[in-house]
Design a protein around this motif. Sequence first.
Motif, PDB file in Angstrom:
ATOM      1  N   THR A 154      79.847  22.476  41.612  1.00  0.00           N
ATOM      2  CA  THR A 154      79.914  23.621  40.709  1.00  0.00           C
ATOM      3  C   THR A 154      80.392  23.245  39.315  1.00  0.00           C
ATOM      4  N   SER A 155      80.741  21.982  39.110  1.00  0.00           N
ATOM      5  CA  SER A 155      81.324  21.562  37.828  1.00  0.00           C
ATOM      6  C   SER A 155      80.235  21.336  36.781  1.00  0.00           C
ATOM      7  N   VAL A 156      79.484  22.392  36.514  1.00  0.00           N
ATOM      8  CA  VAL A 156      78.397  22.325  35.530  1.00  0.00           C
ATOM      9  C   VAL A 156      78.346  23.640  34.763  1.00  0.00           C
ATOM     10  N   ARG A 157      77.724  23.583  33.613  1.00  0.00           N
ATOM     11  CA  ARG A 157      77.298  24.774  32.890  1.00  0.00           C
ATOM     12  C   ARG A 157      75.777  24.704  32.784  1.00  0.00           C
ATOM     13  N   ILE A 158      75.144  25.875  32.724  1.00  0.00           N
ATOM     14  CA  ILE A 158      73.682  25.961  32.797  1.00  0.00           C
ATOM     15  C   ILE A 158      73.107  26.324  31.434  1.00  0.00           C
ATOM     16  N   GLY A 159      72.019  25.655  31.078  1.00  0.00           N
ATOM     17  CA  GLY A 159      71.236  26.041  29.915  1.00  0.00           C
ATOM     18  C   GLY A 159      69.826  26.391  30.353  1.00  0.00           C
ATOM     19  N   VAL A 160      69.187  27.297  29.633  1.00  0.00           N
ATOM     20  CA  VAL A 160      67.806  27.690  29.936  1.00  0.00           C
ATOM     21  C   VAL A 160      67.040  27.873  28.631  1.00  0.00           C
ATOM     22  N   VAL A 161      65.825  27.354  28.611  1.00  0.00           N
ATOM     23  CA  VAL A 161      64.883  27.621  27.520  1.00  0.00           C
ATOM     24  C   VAL A 161      63.646  28.252  28.140  1.00  0.00           C
ATOM     25  N   THR A 162      63.270  29.431  27.681  1.00  0.00           N
ATOM     26  CA  THR A 162      62.045  30.057  28.168  1.00  0.00           C
ATOM     27  C   THR A 162      60.925  29.810  27.162  1.00  0.00           C
ATOM     28  N   THR A 163      59.697  29.755  27.671  1.00  0.00           N
ATOM     29  CA  THR A 163      58.577  29.390  26.822  1.00  0.00           C
ATOM     30  C   THR A 163      57.263  29.951  27.355  1.00  0.00           C
ATOM     31  N   ASP A 164      56.281  30.046  26.453  1.00  0.00           N
ATOM     32  CA  ASP A 164      54.928  30.405  26.867  1.00  0.00           C
ATOM     33  C   ASP A 164      54.051  29.171  27.021  1.00  0.00           C
ATOM     34  N   MET A 165      54.635  27.982  26.880  1.00  0.00           N
ATOM     35  CA  MET A 165      53.894  26.747  27.106  1.00  0.00           C
ATOM     36  C   MET A 165      53.542  26.637  28.589  1.00  0.00           C
ATOM     37  N   PRO A 166      52.303  26.351  28.955  1.00  0.00           N
ATOM     38  CA  PRO A 166      51.943  26.202  30.372  1.00  0.00           C
ATOM     39  C   PRO A 166      52.686  25.023  30.995  1.00  0.00           C
ATOM     40  N   LEU A 167      53.430  25.294  32.075  1.00  0.00           N
ATOM     41  CA  LEU A 167      54.232  24.270  32.740  1.00  0.00           C
ATOM     42  C   LEU A 167      53.997  24.322  34.249  1.00  0.00           C
ATOM     43  N   VAL A 168      54.465  23.294  34.937  1.00  0.00           N
ATOM     44  CA  VAL A 168      54.338  23.226  36.395  1.00  0.00           C
ATOM     45  C   VAL A 168      55.710  23.478  37.014  1.00  0.00           C
ATOM     46  N   PRO A 169      55.880  24.588  37.754  1.00  0.00           N
ATOM     47  CA  PRO A 169      57.191  24.902  38.332  1.00  0.00           C
ATOM     48  C   PRO A 169      57.589  23.914  39.431  1.00  0.00           C
ATOM     49  N   ASP A 170      58.893  23.758  39.594  1.00  0.00           N
ATOM     50  CA  ASP A 170      59.439  22.944  40.678  1.00  0.00           C
ATOM     51  C   ASP A 170      59.737  23.813  41.893  1.00  0.00           C
ATOM     52  N   GLN A 171      59.912  23.162  43.036  1.00  0.00           N
ATOM     53  CA  GLN A 171      60.228  23.872  44.268  1.00  0.00           C
ATOM     54  C   GLN A 171      61.740  24.099  44.388  1.00  0.00           C
ATOM     55  N   LYS A 172      62.101  25.242  44.957  1.00  0.00           N
ATOM     56  CA  LYS A 172      63.518  25.509  45.234  1.00  0.00           C
ATOM     57  C   LYS A 172      64.026  24.533  46.287  1.00  0.00           C
ATOM     58  N   LEU A 173      65.323  24.232  46.222  1.00  0.00           N
ATOM     59  CA  LEU A 173      65.937  23.401  47.246  1.00  0.00           C
ATOM     60  C   LEU A 173      65.997  24.183  48.556  1.00  0.00           C
TER      61      LEU A 173
END
Length: 338
Positions: A226-245
Amino acid sequence: MKRYDERDTMFARMVYKKGSKAYEDYYARNHEKKAIDDELRDMPELCSPETPTYDPVDAKIPDANFKFLADIRQLAEGEKNGNKTPIEAENISERLKKLALYYGAKHAGIAKMQEYHYYSHRGRLPEHYGEKVTDLLPYGIAFTVEMKREGVDKAPLLPEIIESSRAYVEAAVIGMQLAYFIRELGYGARVHMDGNYLIIAPLVARDAGIGVIGRHGLLITPKYGTSVRIGVVTTDMPLVPDQKLDIQIEKFCEICGLCASTCPGRAIPEGPRQEIDGILKWQVNQEKCYGFWRKVGTDCGICMKSCPFGKSIELLDLLKPKFIENPSKLFKEHLNRE
């Protein structure tokens, strides 16, 4: 899952000044929250001289970090280059994740954005109070930055909020670098950073496959827990999603419960998960959690400090047969190591 209204978060509610339009509107619609919010609002601010953890020099460090974040949040959105560079979704997806790691992130993944990732309305910034969130960009690049254990392990004292605020700054800067790059390629990009989110970052990070969410409501990641902070960038660029753990973290959290038993505000539920809005989950009481923050003068962090992940248990161990067959044994081994 329904969309959550940012106006209902504690961080937004504490911004509403008595007599302001936001204050009058919010409590006209939420009478039951007014008394507790007024009580919390009248308590000493974080890092203020009236709090027990105050230091006249060190308390200015997180104050400075959060003021810096406020100054740069206007850069979260920007104009894209009019000349669009041709890209291939799979290649640019890998390039962006590697770039995030190169800039200093510890994990990076891509999520196909869903409506529940986005707030329904804005609430934290007075100039945007009540605005509907309508620019639902289709992809999210989620990443983490490390919170150094020497700060986390001092929770709930000042070193913890110093480290927390430092990590928020690092996440914001990495997000800016990624977003500016995407815009240079001719695509839209929006940085989601402390004080200026349109999204619920842990949900995006979970769906991007970089962690799972525990009893305490925090993202648990490989190696760093849990010793993390989260960043997020949203975009309209076509990308390939990753699978959930594919990790059944609830099986471990049901046995463990250390975050709940050590929470000084008694904000984390100790019992089994409850069905809330059709979802089976543990619901942290944000009023109790934030109330302790104001009492102690920092953002606490004891739940991060007590969580065994990132200390003596590796998240990916939960994929091993010995956990699937006997999760209580892994927890007992952790207690013995402690």
